[in-house]
Design a protein around this motif. Structure first.
Motif, short mmCIF file in Angstrom:
data_model
loop_
_atom_site.label_atom_id
_atom_site.label_comp_id
_atom_site.label_asym_id
_atom_site.label_seq_id
_atom_site.Cartn_x
_atom_site.Cartn_y
_atom_site.Cartn_z
N LEU A 253 0.82 -1.20 0.00
CA LEU A 253 0.00 0.00 0.00
C LEU A 253 0.86 1.26 0.00
N ASP A 254 2.00 1.23 0.68
CA ASP A 254 2.91 2.37 0.64
C ASP A 254 3.46 2.58 -0.77
N ALA A 255 3.84 1.48 -1.42
CA ALA A 255 4.36 1.58 -2.79
C ALA A 255 3.28 2.06 -3.75
N LEU A 256 2.06 1.57 -3.55
CA LEU A 256 0.95 1.99 -4.40
C LEU A 256 0.69 3.49 -4.24
N ARG A 257 0.68 3.98 -3.01
CA ARG A 257 0.45 5.41 -2.79
C ARG A 257 1.53 6.25 -3.47
N ALA A 258 2.78 5.82 -3.37
CA ALA A 258 3.87 6.57 -3.99
C ALA A 258 3.74 6.59 -5.51
N ASP A 259 3.34 5.46 -6.08
CA ASP A 259 3.19 5.38 -7.54
C ASP A 259 2.03 6.27 -8.01
N ILE A 260 0.96 6.26 -7.27
CA ILE A 260 -0.18 7.12 -7.61
C ILE A 260 0.22 8.58 -7.55
N GLU A 261 0.93 8.97 -6.51
CA GLU A 261 1.36 10.37 -6.39
C GLU A 261 2.29 10.76 -7.53
N ALA A 262 3.09 9.79 -8.03
CA ALA A 262 3.98 10.08 -9.16
C ALA A 262 3.20 10.29 -10.46
N HIS A 263 1.96 9.80 -10.52
CA HIS A 263 1.13 9.94 -11.72
C HIS A 263 0.09 11.06 -11.59
N LEU A 264 0.22 11.86 -10.55
CA LEU A 264 -0.72 12.96 -10.35
C LEU A 264 -0.40 14.12 -11.30
#
Length: 287
Positions: A253-264
């Protein structure tokens, strides 16, 4: 499996369990997010369908009913039938259709591979990302062709190959957390079973359609208006990582959040995607 489904081909039983179970419930709960993710494809898909007043429409894998409702508005009161394996998604579809007052639309929980549609009744069959999950695609498309009048049209939106769909590739890899998850074989039902144009042509012509035309599209998948909305949407796919221990799940979930923020971006959380719009015609009956 829901008692609402009249008959499911045994080969489609696993799909029915998923779509009528927890996965279908998830997509129903997140109906707005799911349809927002696909929104960039909606207009070109409907343009390809070119629905006209008075045309009768069959919507295959209608899900939460967005395309069925759009078809009803475009055909101005002509009959629209949406079919899907998912009882939870059909409940959303019926609720929203009633809310919009679209009396011409009805829904059936059915397996389009075997359902006894009225023969030669529909003018157009459409499917937005819902036709890739048949265990026997030729049988399914043959059944759909029978439901179309001679000269009737088929319009599909299907995904291109995995390499061109960052939204699936990236999110799946993160949720896998380094595990070897089962990969979809070319002849198995799944999101990319219609990715190969030659496979599409073979299946549709074997089912009795004329030579299909494929148009490639690249559009962003918008997984949320902001990072938090996208995270809530994607992290709900718990069936992909429910076997992890608490520490492993937290890392995912931490990695998912970071990846999502990178695609914002200024337009929301965007991932790359590519699809085919497929059009084909049931040939007119010879004189």
């Amino acid at each position: 499996m829901s008692a609402g489904i009249v008959h499911v081909d045994p080969a489609n039983a696993e799909q029915a369990r998923a779509w009528d179970g927890d996965e279908g419930a998830y997509w129903a709960e997140h109906a707005e997010s799911f349809d927002r993710a696909l929104h960039a494809y909606q207009r070109p898909f409907l343009d390809a369908a070119a629905l006209q007043r008075g045309e009768r429409v069959l919507d295959i894998g209608c899900g939460n009913g967005v395309t069925s409702r759009a078809a009803a508005r475009l055909t101005v009161g002509s009959p629209v039938l949406g079919v899907d394996l998912s009882g939870p998604m059909l409940r959303v579809a019926r609720r929203e259709t009633e809310r919009e007052g679209l009396d011409s639309v009805r829904y059936e929980q059915a397996d389009a591979q075997t359902h006894p549609f009225p023969e030669a009744f529909f003018d157009v069959a459409i499917s937005r990302a819902g036709s890739m999950f048949f265990a026997d695609p030729v049988a399914a498309f043959r059944n759909i062709a029978r439901a179309l009048r001679p000269g009737g049209r088929l319009v599909l939106l299907v995904w291109q190959d995995l390499a061109r769909n960052e939204w699936f590739r990236s999110v799946s890899a993160l949720l896998a957390a380094g595990r070897e998850l089962p990969t979809q074989q070319p002849d198995e039902p799944g999101p990319f079973s219609m990715a190969d144009p030659d496979v599409v042509r073979q299946r549709l012509t074997a089912a009795g359609f004329g030579a299909p035309q494929l148009t490639g599209l690249e559009r962003p998948m918008r997984l949320g208006r902001n990072a938090e909305e996208a995270y809530r949407f994607v992290s709900g796919m718990v069936w992909l990582f429910e076997d992890l221990d608490p520490a492993g799940r937290a890392r995912v979930l931490d990695a998912l959040r970071a990846d999502i923020e990178a695609h914002l971006t200024e337009e929301g959380v965007l991932y790359g995607s590519a699809a085919w719009i497929v059009t084909a015609v049931r040939p007119s009956t010879p004189p």
